[in-house]
Design an enzyme around this catalytic site. Structure first.
Site, PDB file in Angstrom:
ATOM      1  N   ASP A 142      -1.168 -15.676   4.389  1.00 43.07           N
ATOM      2  CA  ASP A 142      -0.584 -14.204   4.804  1.00 43.07           C
ATOM      3  C   ASP A 142       0.841 -14.361   4.134  1.00 43.07           C
ATOM      4  O   ASP A 142       1.325 -13.304   3.261  1.00 43.07           O
ATOM      5  CB  ASP A 142      -0.496 -13.832   6.311  1.00 43.07           C
ATOM      6  CG  ASP A 142       0.004 -12.473   6.197  1.00 43.07           C
ATOM      7  OD1 ASP A 142      -0.430 -11.592   5.683  1.00 43.07           O
ATOM      8  OD2 ASP A 142       0.756 -12.246   7.244  1.00 43.07           O
ATOM      9  N   ARG A 151      -1.198   3.008  -3.302  1.00 42.49           N
ATOM     10  CA  ARG A 151      -0.362   2.400  -2.520  1.00 42.49           C
ATOM     11  C   ARG A 151      -0.924   1.015  -1.934  1.00 42.49           C
ATOM     12  O   ARG A 151      -0.469   0.151  -1.307  1.00 42.49           O
ATOM     13  CB  ARG A 151      -0.247   2.879  -1.225  1.00 42.49           C
ATOM     14  CG  ARG A 151       0.943   4.086  -1.282  1.00 42.49           C
ATOM     15  CD  ARG A 151       1.277   5.052  -0.094  1.00 42.49           C
ATOM     16  NE  ARG A 151       1.603   4.312   0.929  1.00 42.49           N
ATOM     17  CZ  ARG A 151       1.216   4.553   2.291  1.00 42.49           C
ATOM     18  NH1 ARG A 151       0.361   5.696   2.556  1.00 42.49           N
ATOM     19  NH2 ARG A 151       1.654   3.655   3.401  1.00 42.49           N
ATOM     20  N   LYS A 152      -2.317   0.931  -2.525  1.00 41.41           N
ATOM     21  CA  LYS A 152      -3.058  -0.490  -2.081  1.00 41.41           C
ATOM     22  C   LYS A 152      -3.179  -1.692  -2.880  1.00 41.41           C
ATOM     23  O   LYS A 152      -3.032  -1.500  -4.452  1.00 41.41           O
ATOM     24  CB  LYS A 152      -4.769   0.027  -1.885  1.00 41.41           C
ATOM     25  CG  LYS A 152      -4.809   0.840  -0.836  1.00 41.41           C
ATOM     26  CD  LYS A 152      -6.493   1.232  -0.854  1.00 41.41           C
ATOM     27  CE  LYS A 152      -6.707   2.340   0.412  1.00 41.41           C
ATOM     28  NZ  LYS A 152      -8.182   2.772   0.416  1.00 41.41           N
TER      29      LYS A 152
END
Lengths: 251, 251
Positions: free
Chosen positions: B167, B212-213
């Protein structure tokens, strides 16, 4: 399941919360599928965890727990009285989480390692959590209060810390379904960031067992049930205690 | 990408490793798709991270690093000389990772919190890692040595610690593509457990940007490239700095 969870959080009493789910057979598979592996003997007993009675149990209240955490813990403890729910102890060394009979040869010796979610010396700064198991619903719930050392975006829990508590809860649930298991897939949808110091409920359940595969799902919600923080699905693989972990993950 | 990574790990020299991928345009989108958002100005500069020059940079060698970790670090440092790769500093406080201009009002004040992967006081027991960015390939690599306090199964890194380093690496890559972002989905396939004390290479890249992805993928491999430990896909959402995190994740 979630309806039960909200009722639980709102304190509507045991009769509402603990009604058995008709879709779940006691030793079978959820949602009407036939069981492919026998029910793990661990479902109805957490006594194997008492092997570690000389080690400190970290899943007990301490002064860092907020009132919200304490209230929820007390509510679950109350529901343990008739045996429907069981409190799960937690230790700082990984080997204390494995029944003696399931340990590999290389795991007999205690080492200077620490179980990741229990690796902090100071109470309250890291993962504060307590888990409760409901064997008949094949469900594991975790009360989680993330401390200030789990930060990602300022003021909120790091996505990795959320993944860690989900993996631990859902993995704990899988252990009681299939004995020793290992995560094969974990997929998390992050819906709302978790504020540091808040209390959330991680609610996981076994959805299906197929041979050595255990499929589970999980939701992380605020204790009033109103806010969905994350939802996840996972696949765990039942391990063969005669092989090393690397041997069976590669196969 | 992976072929490059193996060459890199085997030390076949910069000319082989750093040849631009013809599928990747400098400020565009990988795999021939049109860019939907302009290239982040952060791609070609990590100078904003120097704002934290008064804070300790933890992404530097210390005595706990193994020879394998040191060798790989030196190799990447060598490849930074012509500016194709950039070393990314890392701090123990989350706000040091955010450019001043992108901070929300509530994030101006320094608090007694810690960035999750940098929360341990003792060198070597937790996450030891260093990241390097390749702007032209929209790629972030992390050299990761998991310490003994990250244990899951005895002797191996906890699935949550693997999720955390993925992450962080993939998120770091997304930041350079789109500014401030937040994890929306993270899906990890765990292939082989990571032994504590070993060194692995976390190799992430931007696959696609749509509005925005930001879609990314990642592989975690042993430094000789022979063993795949984990692979992951992720979706990050670009944040609007005028709204709180909770406002935009709920929308």
């Amino acid at each position: 399941m979630w309806r039960n969870c909200v009722r639980l959080a709102r304190g509507l009493g045991r009769s509402a919360v603990l009604r058995p789910d008709p879709k779940v057979s006691r030793c079978g598979v959820v949602r009407g599928l036939s069981p492919a592996v026998p029910c793990s003997p661990l479902w109805n007993s957490v006594t194997w965890l008492s092997q570690a009675r000389q080690s400190k149990d970290y899943a007990l209240p301490n002064s860092s727990w907020s009132q919200g955490m304490m209230d929820l813990y007390s509510r679950f403890l109350e529901m343990c009285k008739d045996g429907t729910w069981k409190r799960i102890p937690s230790y700082s060394n990984s080997i204390d989480h494995i029944p003696e009979s399931l340990k590999l040869t290389s795991e007999k010796e205690r080492k200077e390692t620490r179980f990741f979610p229990r690796n902090m010396n100071t109470e309250g700064v890291g993962f504060e959590y307590a888990m409760f198991l409901n064997p008949s619903e094949k469900r594991m719930v975790c009360l989680f209060q993330p401390g200030p050392y789990l930060e990602g975006h300022p003021g909120f829990a790091h996505g990795g810390s959320t993944a860690t508590i989900i993996d631990s809860t859902i993995g704990g649930c899988a252990i009681f379904a299939a004995g020793r298991v290992m995560t094969a897939n974990l997929s998390i949808n992050y819906r709302n960031p978790i504020p540091l110091g808040s209390v959330v409920l991680v609610d996981s359940k076994v959805d299906q067992v197929e041979g050595r595969k255990v499929f589970l799902s999980c939701q992380v919600r605020s204790i009033d049930g109103q806010r969905l923080h994350a939802e996840a699905t996972a696949l765990f693989i039942q391990l063969d205690s005669t092989k090393s972990l690397q041997q069976q993950m590669s196969s």
